[in-house]
Design a protein around this motif. Structure first.
Motif, PDB file in Angstrom:
ATOM      1  N   ASN A  10       0.868  -1.147  -0.092  1.00  9.01           N
ATOM      2  CA  ASN A  10       0.080  -0.045   0.152  1.00  9.01           C
ATOM      3  C   ASN A  10       0.796   1.284  -0.033  1.00  9.01           C
ATOM      4  OD1 ASN A  10      -2.550  -0.659  -0.182  1.00  9.01           O
ATOM      5  ND2 ASN A  10      -2.750  -1.119   1.876  1.00  9.01           N
ATOM      6  N   SER A  11       1.773   1.259   0.782  1.00 13.87           N
ATOM      7  CA  SER A  11       2.639   2.452   0.889  1.00 13.87           C
ATOM      8  C   SER A  11       3.462   2.602  -0.244  1.00 13.87           C
ATOM      9  CB  SER A  11       3.339   2.509   2.225  1.00 13.87           C
ATOM     10  OG  SER A  11       4.221   1.590   2.394  1.00 13.87           O
ATOM     11  N   ILE A  12       3.986   1.508  -0.959  1.00 11.45           N
ATOM     12  CA  ILE A  12       4.692   1.798  -2.014  1.00 11.45           C
ATOM     13  C   ILE A  12       3.897   2.337  -3.318  1.00 11.45           C
ATOM     14  CG2 ILE A  12       5.952   0.484  -4.128  1.00 11.45           C
ATOM     15  CD1 ILE A  12       7.057  -1.159  -1.792  1.00 11.45           C
ATOM     16  N   ALA A  13       2.716   1.661  -3.371  1.00 11.93           N
ATOM     17  CA  ALA A  13       1.824   2.222  -4.497  1.00 11.93           C
ATOM     18  C   ALA A  13       1.288   3.616  -4.155  1.00 11.93           C
ATOM     19  CB  ALA A  13       0.611   0.924  -4.298  1.00 11.93           C
ATOM     20  N   GLY A  14       0.967   3.623  -2.890  1.00 11.08           N
ATOM     21  CA  GLY A  14       0.616   5.175  -2.816  1.00 11.08           C
ATOM     22  C   GLY A  14       1.663   6.238  -2.943  1.00 11.08           C
ATOM     23  N   GLU A  15       2.861   5.839  -2.578  1.00 11.29           N
ATOM     24  CA  GLU A  15       4.102   6.848  -3.138  1.00 11.29           C
ATOM     25  C   GLU A  15       4.119   6.923  -4.588  1.00 11.29           C
ATOM     26  OE1 GLU A  15       5.419   8.998  -1.328  1.00 11.29           O
ATOM     27  OE2 GLU A  15       4.677   8.196   0.572  1.00 11.29           O
ATOM     28  N   ILE A  16       4.055   5.980  -5.189  1.00  7.07           N
ATOM     29  CA  ILE A  16       3.886   5.910  -6.623  1.00  7.07           C
ATOM     30  C   ILE A  16       2.762   6.912  -7.424  1.00  7.07           C
ATOM     31  CG2 ILE A  16       4.158   4.511  -8.766  1.00  7.07           C
ATOM     32  CD1 ILE A  16       5.920   2.732  -7.440  1.00  7.07           C
ATOM     33  N   THR A  17       1.697   6.460  -6.763  1.00  7.28           N
ATOM     34  CA  THR A  17       0.506   6.993  -7.429  1.00  7.28           C
ATOM     35  C   THR A  17       0.563   8.496  -7.143  1.00  7.28           C
ATOM     36  OG1 THR A  17      -0.739   5.071  -6.915  1.00  7.28           O
ATOM     37  CG2 THR A  17      -1.928   7.167  -7.201  1.00  7.28           C
ATOM     38  N   LEU A  18       1.028   8.809  -5.994  1.00  4.31           N
ATOM     39  CA  LEU A  18       1.205  10.362  -5.521  1.00  4.31           C
ATOM     40  C   LEU A  18       2.060  10.952  -6.319  1.00  4.31           C
ATOM     41  CD1 LEU A  18      -0.158  11.560  -3.347  1.00  4.31           C
ATOM     42  CD2 LEU A  18       1.778  11.545  -1.910  1.00  4.31           C
ATOM     43  N   ALA A  19       3.209  10.294  -6.916  1.00  3.04           N
ATOM     44  CA  ALA A  19       4.325  10.963  -7.793  1.00  3.04           C
ATOM     45  C   ALA A  19       3.667  10.921  -9.237  1.00  3.04           C
ATOM     46  CB  ALA A  19       5.689   9.804  -7.819  1.00  3.04           C
ATOM     47  N   ILE A  20       2.852  10.046  -9.469  1.00  2.00           N
ATOM     48  CA  ILE A  20       2.054  10.157 -10.741  1.00  2.00           C
ATOM     49  C   ILE A  20       1.223  11.493 -10.738  1.00  2.00           C
ATOM     50  CG2 ILE A  20       0.630   9.233 -12.676  1.00  2.00           C
ATOM     51  CD1 ILE A  20       1.809   6.616 -11.857  1.00  2.00           C
ATOM     52  N   VAL A  21       0.493  11.756  -9.712  1.00  2.00           N
ATOM     53  CA  VAL A  21      -0.395  12.711  -9.634  1.00  2.00           C
ATOM     54  C   VAL A  21       0.497  14.037  -9.808  1.00  2.00           C
ATOM     55  CG1 VAL A  21      -2.001  14.022  -8.384  1.00  2.00           C
ATOM     56  CG2 VAL A  21      -2.124  11.608  -8.358  1.00  2.00           C
ATOM     57  N   LYS A  22       1.543  14.097  -9.092  1.00  6.02           N
ATOM     58  CA  LYS A  22       2.387  15.067  -9.097  1.00  6.02           C
ATOM     59  C   LYS A  22       2.955  15.494 -10.287  1.00  6.02           C
ATOM     60  CE  LYS A  22       6.612  16.723  -6.594  1.00  6.02           C
ATOM     61  NZ  LYS A  22       7.730  16.489  -5.978  1.00  6.02           N
ATOM     62  N   ARG A  23       3.469  14.478 -11.096  1.00  2.96           N
ATOM     63  CA  ARG A  23       4.008  14.780 -12.306  1.00  2.96           C
ATOM     64  C   ARG A  23       3.032  15.200 -13.434  1.00  2.96           C
ATOM     65  NH1 ARG A  23       8.333  16.514 -14.276  1.00  2.96           N
ATOM     66  NH2 ARG A  23       8.398  16.294 -16.675  1.00  2.96           N
ATOM     67  N   ALA A  24       1.601  14.763 -13.289  1.00  4.95           N
ATOM     68  CA  ALA A  24       0.683  15.223 -13.914  1.00  4.95           C
ATOM     69  C   ALA A  24       0.238  16.551 -13.606  1.00  4.95           C
ATOM     70  CB  ALA A  24      -0.709  14.466 -13.794  1.00  4.95           C
ATOM     71  N   VAL A  25       0.289  17.171 -12.476  1.00  6.71           N
ATOM     72  CA  VAL A  25       0.458  18.524 -12.299  1.00  6.71           C
ATOM     73  C   VAL A  25       1.518  19.321 -12.858  1.00  6.71           C
ATOM     74  CG1 VAL A  25       0.143  20.125 -10.640  1.00  6.71           C
ATOM     75  CG2 VAL A  25      -1.181  18.137 -10.295  1.00  6.71           C
ATOM     76  N   GLU A  26       2.563  18.726 -12.680  1.00  2.45           N
ATOM     77  CA  GLU A  26       3.669  19.457 -12.900  1.00  2.45           C
ATOM     78  C   GLU A  26       3.622  19.603 -14.662  1.00  2.45           C
ATOM     79  OE1 GLU A  26       7.195  18.271  -9.648  1.00  2.45           O
ATOM     80  OE2 GLU A  26       6.826  17.026 -11.615  1.00  2.45           O
ATOM     81  N   LEU A  27       3.379  18.628 -15.343  1.00  2.00           N
ATOM     82  CA  LEU A  27       3.127  18.683 -16.795  1.00  2.00           C
ATOM     83  C   LEU A  27       2.220  19.784 -17.052  1.00  2.00           C
ATOM     84  CD1 LEU A  27       3.251  14.967 -17.776  1.00  2.00           C
ATOM     85  CD2 LEU A  27       4.949  16.406 -18.244  1.00  2.00           C
ATOM     86  N   ALA A  28       1.057  19.743 -16.584  1.00  2.00           N
ATOM     87  CA  ALA A  28       0.044  20.810 -16.589  1.00  2.00           C
ATOM     88  C   ALA A  28       0.495  22.437 -16.534  1.00  2.00           C
ATOM     89  CB  ALA A  28      -1.316  20.718 -15.980  1.00  2.00           C
ATOM     90  N   ILE A  29       1.495  22.352 -15.451  1.00  2.00           N
ATOM     91  CA  ILE A  29       2.238  23.561 -15.170  1.00  2.00           C
ATOM     92  C   ILE A  29       3.280  24.009 -16.240  1.00  2.00           C
ATOM     93  CG2 ILE A  29       3.687  24.974 -13.614  1.00  2.00           C
ATOM     94  CD1 ILE A  29       2.390  23.677 -11.458  1.00  2.00           C
TER      95      ILE A  29
END
Lengths: 198, 637
Positions: free
Chosen positions: B334-353
């Motif tokens: 859970n925590s690994i998947a959580g971190e990775i998902t979080l990173a994906i979301v973060k990157r998605a926002v960064e890409l939008a920026i």
């Protein structure tokens, strides 16, 4: 037994004699077929088209297809129907006697599979009688009955479309008897394995 | 003779590789020879060591699983979807099948005889290339899958992919920092810092005589034991542990463990009397195990498109699957998947920026719901909110406008990665959930002080959040508001409590499963609503009422509750375990069916599993009593 004796004396057309002679052996081939008729009365109504496809070893053989349209000009004219259908159909056209003859040759001694097969067979028998032949000898299976048996339903009927929808089969826009026969074949295979038939 | 069925099949084939390289007339000719197979669920089409069939196969509908069996364990190599080809072995090889093809659900497959297709292959280079590639490509390679559309292969793996990697040679730093024995410690430290390295080799005529690592500087220099200006040999470790080039991951790991070191020096002949070729650090070993969370995080940071992110997400899927198979504790997964998902979301926002230019105000993008709790293993829908700092009234409109556009882009990217849009539209791209801090504070005040009033019913998902990117202060501010409001707020707990207990019971009076009575999922068990959500909701209620901050995952919440409330510790611990068990059931079901695993097919479960599941549903009853006793659930029931 006695029927068979009677047959010998009668003068059948050649193709019918051929057909009868094949029943010495049991076939491993199934033929899924579908008729398009003008109505539900075997005596009055006529067949407009026939589609059929062979099944061997639980495999639908695409090359083993029979399709024929019978332009019933006379019938349609007499009953004041337009014959656009006959003209538009992409299936090869043949007159009734030739069409039936070819169909008999196609099915051989295979087991027939259809939807409400009883009626279709009756319809064909009517045609055969006109040609001076006997009744169809093939074993016949009905996917509707198989479906009802599988689900233990007896008080409800299922149209071909309903069955196809239940098994999520692809339906094409213009449905010809050939397409129907193909769908019947696929459903037959599904039902066959589900019912554990051999 | 015309053949309507052959045309129908040709129409189907022409949309898929390699058939799209062929003329339609040829396809009809091929289609005439096709045989159509109907495969019942779990029926095997061919299996390992079966004699080759005279045809290869195209999936017309359903999914066919290709797998190998090793140690009585079926390992999935590839899933063939509609239009995929498989069973190509007869084209290229004479030996028997090397894998098993099994229908995952009811399938219809077309068998195309090799004999009819072969002429087209030899005449058509593109077709040949495609078949060869399909035949040879390693199915685990997600990047290729992406590039080529759909691949299926006939290559056999006797070993698990990750085990194979384990024995691969690893890549390491081939240009280590080399210093002579006359350098001072300070200079070496400076060189290491400049080159971003954690080690340096001390060499004499290209042969290694010693090594220094970060640890040595900490342990011996910073503690003052060795003056910083003395020469490096006083600090270095000697002799150096050396290995040959082309060492495997497994071997390198063994050598490190044996000698208790973190770095290995690679030399020409493997002794310290030959030329230095490179240095292997522990980090290289980690990286070598490709499907490794750390590497995925790195890849996410480098990704520039939704497509690349999707590849990473697909790899995560494999990690989750293999981790579950290896019975790694679910909390870790859970925590690994959580971190990775979080990173994906973060990157998605960064890409939008990157696309829209830098934001006009500080903001925080919070993942809410299951991702907020870091319990999202499957591709469930995305929930998020966006908070931006207060701006002067005249700038408000432009700022809000910017953030909504940003959110739309980011959620769009995430959708492409595979996270469905939220059905209730709980997303930052929604006007309602993208607002300034003041508005959010008002919103939470409203929710908590007058719950159930007004039309906007609170959705409890808003009370689990985790920041993906942005300003930490904004998240903290929100947390403060929630806990300030929560103090002695009987009405609010009443509401939450009812919300938690309102879910339909999992078991009937006779301890049978309450299955869906109608709809598409008739006869299946809704593990999400009847099993998992009550536990999640109850945990949230208890945590907020006990003012426990910063613990988001349901499992840890119960564990923590057990510590602060020893009287009921047993119930809490049971709930924690039950939650894990239920999540595992859901995840396995989801992985099996490629969906969010909400509905479990009880008929497919073994009796043992059913008992396990029933057992996991028990603790909730005790918890229910506890909640009823502690909170007055009168207002809303």
């Amino acid at each position: 037994m006695l029927d068979w004796l009677k047959n010998i004396n009668k003068d059948y057309p050649e193709f019918w004699k051929d057909y009868l002679s094949k029943f010495d052996k049991k076939s491993n081939r199934y033929v899924a077929f579908s008729l398009e008729t003008t109505g539900l009365n075997p005596r009055k109504d006529v067949v407009l088209s026939i589609g059929a496809i062979g099944i061997i070893n639980d495999q639908v053989i695409v090359g083993d297809v029979f399709e024929i349209a019978i332009p019933q000009y006379k019938y349609l004219h007499d009953n004041g129907l337009n014959h656009d259908f006959g003209m538009e159909s992409l299936q090869p056209k043949l007159a009734e006697p030739a069409a039936i003859e070819n169909f008999i040759k196609f099915i051989d001694n295979a087991v027939l599979v259809g939807h409400r097969t009883y009626f279709d067979v009756e319809m064909l028998n009517e045609l055969l009688e006109k040609l001076g032949c006997g009744r169809l000898r093939n074993e016949a299976l009905d996917i509707e009955i198989m479906y009802k048996k599988l689900h233990d339903i007896s008080d409800k009927n299922f149209a071909l479309d309903e069955l196809a929808a239940h098994y999520k089969l692809p339906t094409t826009e213009h449905v010809s008897t050939t397409d129907d026969a193909y769908n019947i074949a696929l459903m037959f295979l599904k039902l066959k394995s589900k019912l554990g038939l051999r | 003779m015309s053949n309507a069925i052959a045309q129908r099949i040709a129409d189907f084939l022409k949309d898929y590789e390699p058939f799209n390289f062929l003329a339609y007339d040829d396809l009809v000719k091929i289609a005439i020879t096709v045989r159509v197979h109907n495969l019942e669920k779990n029926k095997t089409l061919f299996q390992i060591n079966d004699a080759l069939h005279d045809s290869f196969y195209v999936v017309s509908s359903g999914i066919v699983n290709l797998m190998v069996v090793s140690d009585a364990d079926e390992m999935l190599l590839n899933k063939c979807h509609t239009g995929d080809i498989f069973g190509l072995r007869p084209f290229f090889a004479k030996n028997n099948y090397q894998m098993t093809a099994k229908a995952k659900d009811d399938c219809i497959v077309y068998a195309i005889p090799i004999a009819t297709f072969k002429p087209y292959v030899s005449q058509n280079q593109e077709v040949l290339d495609f078949l060869l590639e399909s035949f040879a490509t390693n199915s685990k390679n997600q990047a290729d899958k992406q590039a080529k559309g759909l691949l299926s292969d006939t290559v056999a793996f006797n070993e698990n992919q990750s085990d194979m990697l384990y024995f691969q040679t690893l890549s390491y730093n081939r240009n280590p920092l080399k210093v002579s024995a006359t350098t001072t410690i300070r200079d070496v430290a400076q060189l290491m810092t400049d080159n971003l390295l954690d080690s340096a080799l001390i060499t004499d005529q290209a042969c290694p005589i010693g090594i220094v690592t970060d640890k040595d500087f900490r342990a011996k220099v910073a503690t003052g034991r060795i003056p910083v200006l003395s020469l490096i040999p006083t600090l270095m470790n000697a002799p150096v542990i050396t290995v040959t080039e082309n060492i495997s991951v497994a071997e390198a790991q063994l050598v490190m463990l044996k000698h208790g070191v973190t770095h290995l020096c690679v030399t020409l002949d493997g002794t310290d009397k030959s030329e230095v070729k490179g240095i292997i650090s522990e980090h290289d070993l980690v990286v070598a195990q490709a499907n490794n969370p750390g590497v995925l995080l790195k890849e996410i940071k480098k990704s520039n498109s939704a497509k690349e992110l999707k590849i990473v997400r697909d790899k995560l899927y494999e990690i989750i699957q293999s981790s579950l198979n290896r019975t790694i504790p679910l909390t870790h997964i859970n925590s690994i998947a959580g971190e990775i998902t979080l990173a994906i979301v973060k990157r998605a926002v960064e890409l939008a920026i990157l696309d829209l230019g830098s934001p006009p105000a500080r903001y925080a993008w919070l993942c809410i719901g299951s991702q907020g709790r870091k319990e999202q293993l499957l591709l469930t829908d995305q929930d998020s909110i966006l908070i931006f700092e207060d701006v002067p009234a005249d700038k408000y409109r432009n700022t809000k406008d910017y953030f909504i556009r940003l959110a739309k882009k980011a959620t769009g990217t995430l959708e492409k990665v595979g996270y469905k849009m939220c059905s209730q539209n709980h997303m930052a791209s929604n006007m309602l959930w993208c607002k300034s801090l003041t508005d959010w504070v008002k919103q939470y005040n409203n929710w908590m002080n007058t719950p159930g009033e007004k039309s906007n019913e609170i959705s409890s998902v808003f009370f689990d959040y985790e920041m993906a990117i942005g300003e930490q202060k904004l998240e903290d501010a929100l947390t403060d508001v929630i806990f300030k409001n929560a103090k002695n707020n009987v009405l609010f707990f009443d509401y939450l409590g009812n919300d938690a207990l309102r879910k339909p019971p999992a078991l009937t009076f006779f301890k049978k499963f309450n299955v869906e009575e109608e709809g598409t999922f008739k006869g299946k068990f809704d593990i999400k609503n009847r099993g998992i959500l009550p536990l999640v909701d109850a945990a949230r209620l208890l945590v907020i009422s006990n003012s426990i901050k910063g613990i988001n995952s349901t499992y840890h919440r119960y564990k923590h509750l057990a510590i602060i409330d020893p009287k009921h510790a047993e119930i809490y611990v049971n709930c924690a375990e039950a939650f894990l068990e239920l999540s595992k059931f859901r995840t396995l079901e989801g992985l099996k069916n490629d969906d969010d695993g909400q509905y479990i097919d009880l008929e497919e479960m073994s009796k043992v599993d059913k008992e396990k599941l029933k057992h996991a549903l028990q603790p909730m009853r005790e918890l229910e009593e506890l909640i009823k006793d502690n909170y007055q659930l009168t207002q809303f029931s």
